[in-house]
Design an enzyme around this catalytic site. Sequence first.
Site, PDB file in Angstrom:
ATOM      1  N   TYR A   1       2.304  21.307   3.727  1.00 58.88           N
ATOM      2  CA  TYR A   1       3.234  20.176   3.746  1.00 58.88           C
ATOM      3  C   TYR A   1       4.679  20.663   3.629  1.00 58.88           C
ATOM      4  O   TYR A   1       5.028  21.387   2.700  1.00 58.88           O
ATOM      5  CB  TYR A   1       2.946  19.200   2.612  1.00 58.88           C
ATOM      6  CG  TYR A   1       1.631  18.454   2.728  1.00 58.88           C
ATOM      7  CD1 TYR A   1       0.847  18.503   3.876  1.00 58.88           C
ATOM      8  CD2 TYR A   1       1.171  17.671   1.668  1.00 58.88           C
ATOM      9  CE1 TYR A   1      -0.347  17.820   3.965  1.00 58.88           C
ATOM     10  CE2 TYR A   1      -0.025  16.980   1.750  1.00 58.88           C
ATOM     11  CZ  TYR A   1      -0.783  17.055   2.897  1.00 58.88           C
ATOM     12  OH  TYR A   1      -1.975  16.378   2.967  1.00 58.88           O
TER      13      TYR A   1
ATOM     14  N   PRO B   1      -4.204   4.834   3.605  1.00 57.43           N
ATOM     15  CA  PRO B   1      -4.776   3.490   3.512  1.00 57.43           C
ATOM     16  C   PRO B   1      -3.910   2.434   4.198  1.00 57.43           C
ATOM     17  O   PRO B   1      -4.387   1.336   4.503  1.00 57.43           O
ATOM     18  CB  PRO B   1      -4.851   3.245   1.999  1.00 57.43           C
ATOM     19  CG  PRO B   1      -3.805   4.134   1.414  1.00 57.43           C
ATOM     20  CD  PRO B   1      -3.804   5.360   2.283  1.00 57.43           C
ATOM     21  N   LEU B   2      -2.644   2.778   4.478  1.00 56.46           N
ATOM     22  CA  LEU B   2      -1.756   1.852   5.194  1.00 56.46           C
ATOM     23  C   LEU B   2      -1.677   2.167   6.682  1.00 56.46           C
ATOM     24  O   LEU B   2      -0.822   1.633   7.388  1.00 56.46           O
ATOM     25  CB  LEU B   2      -0.348   1.895   4.592  1.00 56.46           C
ATOM     26  CG  LEU B   2      -0.212   1.482   3.124  1.00 56.46           C
ATOM     27  CD1 LEU B   2       1.258   1.482   2.703  1.00 56.46           C
ATOM     28  CD2 LEU B   2      -0.827   0.122   2.872  1.00 56.46           C
TER      29      LEU B   2
END
Length: 329
Positions: free
Chosen positions: A54, A206-207
Amino acid sequence: MNYRKLGKSGLWVSEIALGNWITHGAQVDDTTAQACVHAALDCGITTFDTADVYSETRAESVLGVSLKGIRREGIELCTKVFHPTGSGHNDKGLSRKHIIEACHASLQRLQTDYIDVYYAHRFDATTPLEETFLALSDLVRQGKVLYVGVSEWSAEQIKLGAALAKELKVPFIASQPQYSMLWRVIEAEVIPACVREGIGQVVWSPLAQGILSGKYAPDKPLPDGSRASTTAGSPFFERLAGQWLRKEVLQAVERIRPIAEECGLTLPQLAIAWVLQNPQVSSAIIGASKPEQVKENVKAAGVSLDPEVMRQINHILNNVVEFDPSKTG
């Protein structure tokens, strides 16, 4: 905040975890990133998720600084290995060399002596699985890793890994797949395989890359400051969520908004609460570019949705949901 056991292990995790993919070290400055971490702690979040890849390793460093001084035994710190972290031919994959070296580097960046859950970020078809799990086993024996997980592995890959984990007595307890109202590819095969092996789900996005936040409206330009419009986020958004910018998808999401309001929730809170209704989901990872987002989204923890609400959501979204299990990974 509520807490759940991760699979059949003895490890408790917060229902909502804070992840720093794209945001920390790239999309937001370090001061804001630290504020998001502290807001999460204030809200009862104890599970923090990152990865060496990341922001080209910067995300781990930012998280390490943000958690400095926090009682280590009170949090669950998770990171991953697989993707390239350097230009060398051994700076990637799940070889013994890369796993051991990457783990040591992650420990330094995170400023910790051990990792709670160390994930194989993807399956490595170029390395014998025995080599991968033996390296992970050694890290567990050394106390540098407490538990092992995988991210975006297929059901068959999880089955093979679980067999080796049993043989080597490695606590393989977690799967980290993408999962949302719109992306349900794990339901047919991955979740049943994990249930058989006692593995819990720590789900990401989850979005649906922000589509379920309601900020993307049909026939309107991308909102300023959204993931889709930023330099750091747009490449990932296009790859992972471009398919959801279709008019019929965005219109279906808009039809979910009144259901959220009837439940006393925002649309993002409803989306997070939806994934937590699945009993096999131990934790849902949220991202945040400002602390206010953390404080709002944690309100999804502990929410119980009525079966009729779940039925209405399924009915509205059915034609735009991706169910194909072959798309895992």
